[in-house]
Motif scaffolding. Structure first.
Motif, short mmCIF file in Angstrom:
data_model
loop_
_atom_site.label_atom_id
_atom_site.label_comp_id
_atom_site.label_asym_id
_atom_site.label_seq_id
_atom_site.Cartn_x
_atom_site.Cartn_y
_atom_site.Cartn_z
N ILE A 1 -12.48 -0.96 -9.56
CA ILE A 1 -13.66 -1.65 -9.00
C ILE A 1 -14.70 -0.63 -8.55
CG2 ILE A 1 -14.41 -3.04 -7.01
CD1 ILE A 1 -11.68 -4.56 -7.33
N VAL A 2 -14.24 0.44 -7.89
CA VAL A 2 -15.19 1.43 -7.39
C VAL A 2 -15.88 2.18 -8.54
CG1 VAL A 2 -15.36 3.62 -6.15
CG2 VAL A 2 -14.08 1.72 -5.17
N ILE B 1 0.86 -1.19 0.00
CA ILE B 1 0.00 0.00 0.00
C ILE B 1 0.90 1.24 0.00
CG2 ILE B 1 -1.84 1.24 1.23
CD1 ILE B 1 -2.70 -1.52 0.28
N SER C 1 -8.34 -0.80 -7.13
CA SER C 1 -9.31 -0.18 -6.21
C SER C 1 -10.19 0.82 -6.96
CB SER C 1 -8.62 0.57 -5.07
OG SER C 1 -7.60 -0.21 -4.54
N PHE C 2 -9.54 1.72 -7.69
CA PHE C 2 -10.32 2.72 -8.40
C PHE C 2 -11.17 2.07 -9.50
CE2 PHE C 2 -7.76 5.81 -6.24
CZ PHE C 2 -8.59 6.90 -6.14
N ALA D 1 -2.50 -2.03 -7.04
CA ALA D 1 -3.42 -1.90 -5.91
C ALA D 1 -4.31 -0.67 -6.12
CB ALA D 1 -2.66 -1.81 -4.59
N ILE D 2 -3.70 0.45 -6.51
CA ILE D 2 -4.47 1.68 -6.74
C ILE D 2 -5.40 1.51 -7.93
CG2 ILE D 2 -4.24 4.11 -7.48
CD1 ILE D 2 -3.29 3.85 -4.74
#
Ligand code: ASP
Length: 431
Positions: A176-177, A151, A173-174, A169-170
């Motif tokens: 999926i959101v 992270i 995350s973005f 990871a970034i």
């Protein structure tokens, strides 16, 4: 599910005449000219007054590599976001897909590392590396610190540090959101997500166009680096590159055998039918070096020639193709090991584990376009402290190996589709 925008639509403008000479031919011409110049400059015995000129021959390759390193992180970020925004991944099947992708990619990397450890292509021939470079690669790395660093401290930091694990990871995350927000808005008949999707699409196109400029300079980079290498060291280094090509081909062939075995054991499809039916897709992948350009053909032949259900074909060929690049993962891991062998520094198990992890992430983020693997490879090298300037050597053979690994990338997508289709052929009602 609608088919995602492919870069085919982004790259169809007619380029100027010199760019219409196929890249392979440009590289072949560059190689011939470079070898002639290298021989003229001494072929291993250069005269001291040419030393500066010979050293400066490496400048185009250095610039190309810098550009590739700089483009790696934005390319991965927008490619992953673009995939999430433009494709629809259903829940349960999506999880199954993720497991299949992860298993196949891990097997590919393990095969690549095994072959590289057994054949040790980097030890065939002598590249006479500089002692400083050999030292860089001796850094000992701790796989646990990689986990601790997964992270980032700040959102934009991975873009600056070229840290592939943090970046994925970034991006995930973005991705999926943003996808979830899009689905919620569609359900409420809202369209506020559209401008974001458009911006991501445009940024993706922009990065690919800039990448295409860099790729257009590859023949010049190959010319410079080959001329310099021949002038300074003669032909010995190419023995080792030939061994590397053989090792990669052996590993890719083993990966193909693994796919056929999985298809035989895990689906109703006969492996021979799989091979024969897939031939159009393999040939297109080999001739275009792009699994994204091949995507519509893969999707089509999976249904018409192999007889899979549309849902399995679309998940494997349209969604999977964006994340599933087993050939690329295998190649990146082998390249790292090869260069470490060339430097006389053999990566220990911990370091090879880091290579496995970063290659998985780098291949997830590699877009299905020519030479994308070369771009993300810079991140794998950085993770184990290998000097990225040696990637310049790999540029000389990438035009060929890219074609081969792209065909395996496509075969991987087809394998995932066949496995998702299960053990029962589709019935007439489903057709
Ligand atoms: N050219 C590959 C593909 O399109 C990606 C890579 O360069 O490895 O799948």
């Amino acid at each position: 599910m609608s088919e995602p925008d492919t870069i085919t639509t982004l790259t169809t403008k007619t380029p100027p005449w010199w760019l219409r000479i196929p890249l392979t031919l440009q590289i072949a011409i560059a190689l011939v000219l470079a070898i002639s110049l290298g021989i003229a400059l001494g072929a291993g015995n250069p005269s001291p007054e040419n030393a500066t000129f010979i050293t400066n021959l490496a400048i185009p390759a250095e610039l190309v590599l810098k550009a590739l390193r700089a483009l790696a992180t934005p390319l991965i970020l927008v490619a992953v976001l673009h995939t999430f925004m433009t494709t629809n991944i259903p829940g349960t099947a999506g999880r199954r897909l993720a497991v299949l992708l992860l298993t196949n990619t891990t097997v590919a990397i393990v095969i690549g590392l095994l072959v590289a450890n057994v054949l040790r292509p980097g030890t065939w021939g002598n590249l006479a590396v500089s002692p400083a470079d050999a030292e860089v690669a001796t850094q000992s790395l701790d796989p646990w610190s990689l986990l601790k660093d997964a992270i980032p401290d700040a959102i934009l930091k991975p873009l600056v540090d070229n840290n592939v694990i943090q970046l994925i990871a970034i991006a995930l995350s973005f991705g999926i959101v943003l996808r979830a927000l899009k689905s919620e808005q569609i359900a409420q008949s809202k369209t506020a997500f559209q401008p974001i999707e458009d911006v991501i699409g445009i940024l993706f196109e922009a990065v690919i166009r800039i990448l295409n400029w860099v790729i257009a300079l590859v023949p010049l980079a190959v010319f410079g680096i080959v001329a310099k290498t021949v002038a300074e060291k003669g032909f010995a280094p190419f023995q080792s590159l030939a061994a590397f090509i053989v090792a990669v081909l052996v590993a890719l062939a083993l990966q193909a055998c693994y796919y056929l075995t999985r298809v035989k054991l895990g689906s109703w499809v006969n492996p021979l039918r799989f091979l024969a039916g897939g031939s159009d897709a393999f040939l297109t992948a080999f001739s275009t070096s792009s699994s994204t350009v091949t995507m519509p053909i893969t999707f089509e032949i999976l249904q018409t020639k192999i007889g899979l259900r549309e849902s399995s074909a679309s998940l494997g060929a349209l969604v999977g193709a964006n994340f599933n690049n087993d050939g690329t993962a295998l190649y990146e891991a082998m390249s790292a090991l090869y260069i470490s062998q060339v430097l006389g520094q053999h990566l220990n198990i911990g370091q090879q584990l880091i290579v496995v992890l970063t290659s998985i992430f780098a291949s997830v983020g590699a877009a299905g376009i020519p030479n994308a693997g070369l771009v993300t490879m810079t991140l794998v090298f950085t993770s184990v402290g290998l000097p990225t300037q040696y990637i310049a050597l790999l540029v000389t053979v990438d035009w060929f190996l890219d074609r081969c690994r792209t065909a395996i990338n496509v075969m991987g997508d087809m394998t995932v589709s066949a496995l998702l289709d299960g053990k029962k052929p589709r019935t007439l009602d489903e057709a």
